[in-house]
Design an enzyme around this catalytic site. Structure first.
Site, PDB file in Angstrom:
ATOM      1  N   LYS A 109       0.962  -1.105   0.045  1.00 53.02           N
ATOM      2  CA  LYS A 109       0.108  -0.030   0.170  1.00 53.02           C
ATOM      3  C   LYS A 109       0.844   1.383   0.189  1.00 53.02           C
ATOM      4  CE  LYS A 109      -2.275  -2.244   3.180  1.00 53.02           C
ATOM      5  NZ  LYS A 109      -3.152  -2.816   4.355  1.00 53.02           N
ATOM      6  N   ASP A 143      -5.049  -8.215   9.353  1.00 50.59           N
ATOM      7  CA  ASP A 143      -6.560  -7.610   9.520  1.00 50.59           C
ATOM      8  C   ASP A 143      -7.415  -8.520   8.811  1.00 50.59           C
ATOM      9  OD1 ASP A 143      -5.312  -7.101   6.849  1.00 50.59           O
ATOM     10  OD2 ASP A 143      -6.268  -5.210   6.471  1.00 50.59           O
TER      11      ASP A 143
HETATM   12  C1  BGC Z   1      -1.399  -6.394   2.871  1.00 51.26           C
HETATM   13  C2  BGC Z   1      -2.193  -7.366   3.463  1.00 51.26           C
HETATM   14  C3  BGC Z   1      -3.534  -6.874   4.266  1.00 51.26           C
HETATM   15  C4  BGC Z   1      -4.162  -6.356   2.919  1.00 51.26           C
HETATM   16  C5  BGC Z   1      -5.642  -5.620   3.251  1.00 51.26           C
HETATM   17  C6  BGC Z   1      -2.244  -5.837   1.706  1.00 51.26           C
HETATM   18  O1  BGC Z   1      -1.415  -4.797   0.945  1.00 51.26           O
HETATM   19  O2  BGC Z   1      -0.143  -7.071   2.027  1.00 51.26           O
HETATM   20  O3  BGC Z   1      -1.339  -8.033   4.666  1.00 51.26           O
HETATM   21  O4  BGC Z   1      -4.103  -7.932   4.516  1.00 51.26           O
HETATM   22  O5  BGC Z   1      -3.345  -5.111   2.329  1.00 51.26           O
HETATM   23  O6  BGC Z   1      -5.388  -4.739   4.402  1.00 51.26           O
END
Ligand code: BGC
Length: 469
Positions: free
Chosen positions: A158, A194
């Site tokens: 992200k 999460d």
């Molecule tokens: C992360 C995950 C997370 C998901 C939703 C992804 O970018 O790698 O660990 O569960 O985003 O938040």
């Protein structure tokens, strides 16, 4: 006619046939197995991370907990109470701390100092300083979990890219930040993704909840896998929750045939090129940008706005994902579209606004269908694992894209029905799942530890009696 053909040609790469979705699901099925393998997992794009969560709630958990939730643009601290009699997880209070963009890209020490400071403010405001409540930490990034309280960040995803955190134990970084302050301490810590938090918080309400799914800023899912299939973890009996990290699906190039030129640009201009390709086709952080790039292309080809762009339209990330929800709304969507286009400084006519709606719909539908295909893959796997002809299960879901978009959930479900016809899936939308779920994981871990202690004690009694005999 020429214009019409132009629109159709531009949007057709976003339409995935059921056959194509089946192929995608079959590829993911193979990748799940690769990620679980003892030797193949190192190079697997879908990481399939063991979570050390071995049981879902049984409804007897109880107590007070602290929860931290880091994963989007905000960081949250919560005080959570699990009430056994009512089978409820109550949020007593919570506080949001914004994380400035610079901090998301700065030194890790600075980020953890900020987290420790927010936690301190919360403890003071709640009069909780001095108590050492167990703490659940929802950290929504791929982590190699060594134990429930030892979790190594594999990589940021992200918008985050703080230095000095990848390859490090996140619990240790948090504890070090708290010790640097020296004015309070925390009790036992449980680390949670999460998706796991979401599954566990829904699991208290519905004990057949065995999948957790997030479609928000990022996307991911977890599910209960048979331990004997998790080759990296010792043991033959029982189940363990696996954090699939399906966002990484396609990072080995296996989705090349369905990636469009716009997906390629989104990836190349992101802060982590080559990483999380599937996520970049699906989640809220990227959908708006895909739409913007498509609109720019259509305008350049004189298929929109009489060929005139605007400064805003040419600015990366200026078309927010939430615009798509507003534009695709059943009632009032067209009016919203026109307002948004005006805001973006574009000169539109009524045909333009209808085309913009179609563009948003093409991009959001593809996202929902890809997610549906991925979820169907997990449900089918659980069914086959258990040698069932028919599986009835519940998925706990969270994330703004799933919750806020007007047709997303419907389209996702329709795809799951097509690709997993022998699975009957109930969708449970989680409220505050990642915060409450972290508390739930901590509570279940405590219950299991308590049960083990009781068992050991009763074994001891039998041994004593035998000795007396
Ligand atoms: C992360 C995950 C997370 C998901 C939703 C992804 O970018 O790698 O660990 O569960 O985003 O938040």
């Amino acid at each position: 006619q020429q214009t019409f053909d132009g629109w159709i040609r531009s949007l057709s790469p976003f339409h995935l046939s059921v056959e194509k979705l089946r192929e995608v699901s079959a590829r993911l099925r193979k990748d799940l197995v690769r990620g679980l393998g003892k030797h193949s997992h190192h190079k697997a794009p879908v990481k399939m991370l063991p979570t050390f969560v071995r049981a879902t709630p049984d409804g007897t958990e109880k107590g007070d907990f602290l929860a931290l939730d880091l994963g989007g643009t905000n960081f949250r601290v919560l005080h959570v109470r699990v009430v056994e009699e009512e089978q409820k997880v109550l949020k007593m209070d919570s506080q949001i701390c914004a994380i400035p963009k610079e901090m998301m890209l700065g030194p890790g020490v600075q980020l953890f100092d900020h987290i420790a400071a927010c936690l301190n403010d919360f403890l003071v405001s709640q009069n909780l300083k001095g108590q050492t409540l167990p703490l659940g930490f929802t950290f929504s990034f791929p982590c190699e979990q060594k134990e429930i309280d030892k979790s190594i960040l594999i990589r940021w995803t992200k918008g985050f890219n703080c230095s000095g955190v990848e390859g490090e134990d996140v619990v240790k970084l948090l504890k070090e930040a708290i010790h640097r302050r020296g004015d309070y301490d925390i009790g036992s810590v449980a680390m949670v993704n999460d998706t796991v938090g979401t599954m566990m918080s829904c699991g208290y309400r519905d004990q057949s909840c065995e999948i957790g799914m997030i479609i928000g800023t990022g996307t991911n899912a977890c599910y209960m896998e048979e331990i004997k299939n998790v080759r990296r973890v010792e043991g033959e009996d029982g189940r363990m929750c696996i954090n699939t990290e399906w966002g990484g699906f396609g990072d080995d190039g296996c989705l090349k045939d369905i990636r469009t030129e716009f997906d390629v640009v989104v990836d190349e201009t992101s802060i982590n090129p080559g990483i999380h390709n599937f996520e970049k086709m699906i989640s809220g952080m990227y959908l708006g940008e895909i739409v913007r790039l498509l609109l720019v292309r259509l305008t350049e080809n004189k298929l929109l706005f009489e060929g005139r762009t605007s400064e805003a339209l040419l600015t990366p990330d200026a078309f927010e994902t939430k615009f798509m929800s507003e534009i695709e709304e059943r009632d009032g969507g067209l009016e919203n579209t026109q307002n948004i286009l005006t805001e973006l400084g574009l000169k539109w006519d009524s045909v333009d606004s209808r085309i913009v709606r179609l563009v948003c719909n093409a991009v959001s539908s593809r996202s929902a269908r890809l997610c549906g295909a991925a979820l169907a893959t997990l449900a089918n796997r659980i069914r086959v694992n258990r040698r069932l002809d028919h599986l009835k299960t519940t998925v706990g879901v969270d994330g703004t894209v799933y919750k806020k978009h007007p047709n997303f959930s419907e389209e996702l479900r329709a795809t799951v029905r097509l690709l997993a016809p022998d699975c009957d899936i109930t969708f449970l939308v989680s409220e505050d799942g990642s915060g409450k779920g972290a508390a739930m994981v901590t509570a279940v871990a405590q219950r299991l530890a308590h049960q083990t202690r009781l068992l050991e004690e009763s074994d001891g009694e039998v041994d004593d009696e035998e000795e007396e005999d």
